[in-house]
Design a protein around this motif. Sequence first.
Motif, PDB file in Angstrom:
ATOM      1  N   GLY A 147       0.759  -1.217   0.288  1.00  0.00           N
ATOM      2  CA  GLY A 147       0.214  -0.071  -0.439  1.00  0.00           C
ATOM      3  C   GLY A 147       0.734   1.132   0.084  1.00  0.00           C
ATOM      4  N   PHE A 148       0.772   2.287  -0.288  1.00  0.00           N
ATOM      5  CA  PHE A 148       0.827   4.031  -0.005  1.00  0.00           C
ATOM      6  C   PHE A 148       1.277   3.838   1.507  1.00  0.00           C
ATOM      7  CE2 PHE A 148      -2.462   3.924  -3.445  1.00  0.00           C
ATOM      8  CZ  PHE A 148      -1.198   4.244  -4.722  1.00  0.00           C
ATOM      9  N   GLN A 149       2.529   4.688   0.966  1.00  0.00           N
ATOM     10  CA  GLN A 149       2.603   5.497   2.785  1.00  0.00           C
ATOM     11  C   GLN A 149       1.494   6.446   3.374  1.00  0.00           C
ATOM     12  OE1 GLN A 149       6.054   7.568   2.079  1.00  0.00           O
ATOM     13  NE2 GLN A 149       7.505   6.938   1.595  1.00  0.00           N
ATOM     14  N   PRO A 150       1.741   6.734   4.361  1.00  0.00           N
ATOM     15  CA  PRO A 150       0.673   7.590   4.832  1.00  0.00           C
ATOM     16  C   PRO A 150      -0.310   8.136   4.295  1.00  0.00           C
ATOM     17  CG  PRO A 150       1.300   6.176   7.367  1.00  0.00           C
ATOM     18  CD  PRO A 150       1.879   6.085   5.275  1.00  0.00           C
ATOM     19  N   ARG A 151       0.957   9.371   4.354  1.00  0.00           N
ATOM     20  CA  ARG A 151       0.869  10.294   3.543  1.00  0.00           C
ATOM     21  C   ARG A 151       0.095  10.440   2.601  1.00  0.00           C
ATOM     22  NH1 ARG A 151       5.438  14.085   2.986  1.00  0.00           N
ATOM     23  NH2 ARG A 151       6.798  12.558   0.798  1.00  0.00           N
ATOM     24  N   VAL A 152       0.697   9.560   1.690  1.00  0.00           N
ATOM     25  CA  VAL A 152      -0.092   9.415   0.047  1.00  0.00           C
ATOM     26  C   VAL A 152      -1.367   8.846   0.040  1.00  0.00           C
ATOM     27  CG1 VAL A 152       1.233   8.246  -1.632  1.00  0.00           C
ATOM     28  CG2 VAL A 152       2.461   9.147  -0.523  1.00  0.00           C
ATOM     29  N   GLN A 153      -2.012   8.752   1.793  1.00  0.00           N
ATOM     30  CA  GLN A 153      -3.067   7.045   1.585  1.00  0.00           C
ATOM     31  C   GLN A 153      -4.223   8.429   2.091  1.00  0.00           C
ATOM     32  OE1 GLN A 153      -3.492   3.986   0.541  1.00  0.00           O
ATOM     33  NE2 GLN A 153      -5.958   5.541   0.639  1.00  0.00           N
ATOM     34  N   GLU A 154      -3.622   8.878   2.513  1.00  0.00           N
ATOM     35  CA  GLU A 154      -4.831  10.299   3.104  1.00  0.00           C
ATOM     36  C   GLU A 154      -5.153  11.123   1.878  1.00  0.00           C
ATOM     37  OE1 GLU A 154      -2.713  12.612   5.794  1.00  0.00           O
ATOM     38  OE2 GLU A 154      -2.757  10.358   7.585  1.00  0.00           O
ATOM     39  N   ARG A 155      -4.287  11.612   0.996  1.00  0.00           N
ATOM     40  CA  ARG A 155      -4.099  12.685   0.014  1.00  0.00           C
ATOM     41  C   ARG A 155      -4.927  11.523  -1.035  1.00  0.00           C
ATOM     42  NH1 ARG A 155       1.335  15.798  -2.073  1.00  0.00           N
ATOM     43  NH2 ARG A 155      -0.230  16.362  -3.674  1.00  0.00           N
ATOM     44  N   PHE A 156      -4.609  10.620  -0.961  1.00  0.00           N
ATOM     45  CA  PHE A 156      -5.358   9.765  -2.436  1.00  0.00           C
ATOM     46  C   PHE A 156      -6.856   9.770  -1.968  1.00  0.00           C
ATOM     47  CE2 PHE A 156      -6.251   5.535  -4.258  1.00  0.00           C
ATOM     48  CZ  PHE A 156      -6.010   5.499  -5.633  1.00  0.00           C
ATOM     49  N   ASP A 157      -6.760   9.126  -0.949  1.00  0.00           N
ATOM     50  CA  ASP A 157      -8.414   8.945   0.073  1.00  0.00           C
ATOM     51  C   ASP A 157      -8.964  10.280   0.080  1.00  0.00           C
ATOM     52  OD1 ASP A 157      -7.409   6.495   0.228  1.00  0.00           O
ATOM     53  OD2 ASP A 157      -7.816   7.263   3.112  1.00  0.00           O
TER      54      ASP A 157
END
Length: 88
Positions: free
Chosen positions: A56-66
């Motif tokens: 999966g993505f790093q948390p900061r990337v996942q937040e922006r993606f979400d």
Amino acid sequence: MRIDETLLNEAKAYAAKNGRSLNSVMEDALRQLINRSIEVAERPRVELITSAAEPGFQPRVQERFDAGEKLEHIASDLFDEELRDAAC
């Protein structure tokens, strides 16, 4: 010995096209097969590097993606950040 009729016909056509005997074509094919198997057996074993990281993505990337941002924009921003960090 039995050879598939289609394969035999292809070998005959190849031999005729290249001005060779069927026997020489068959011998070359067998030599190549044997040499290839020897080369494969002699190759050093390659150990692949594995990671224990979670997929999966790093948390900061996942937040922006979400949040609905497109991955290409996030990746572009990360690339720009790396360039800035490298320049410092």
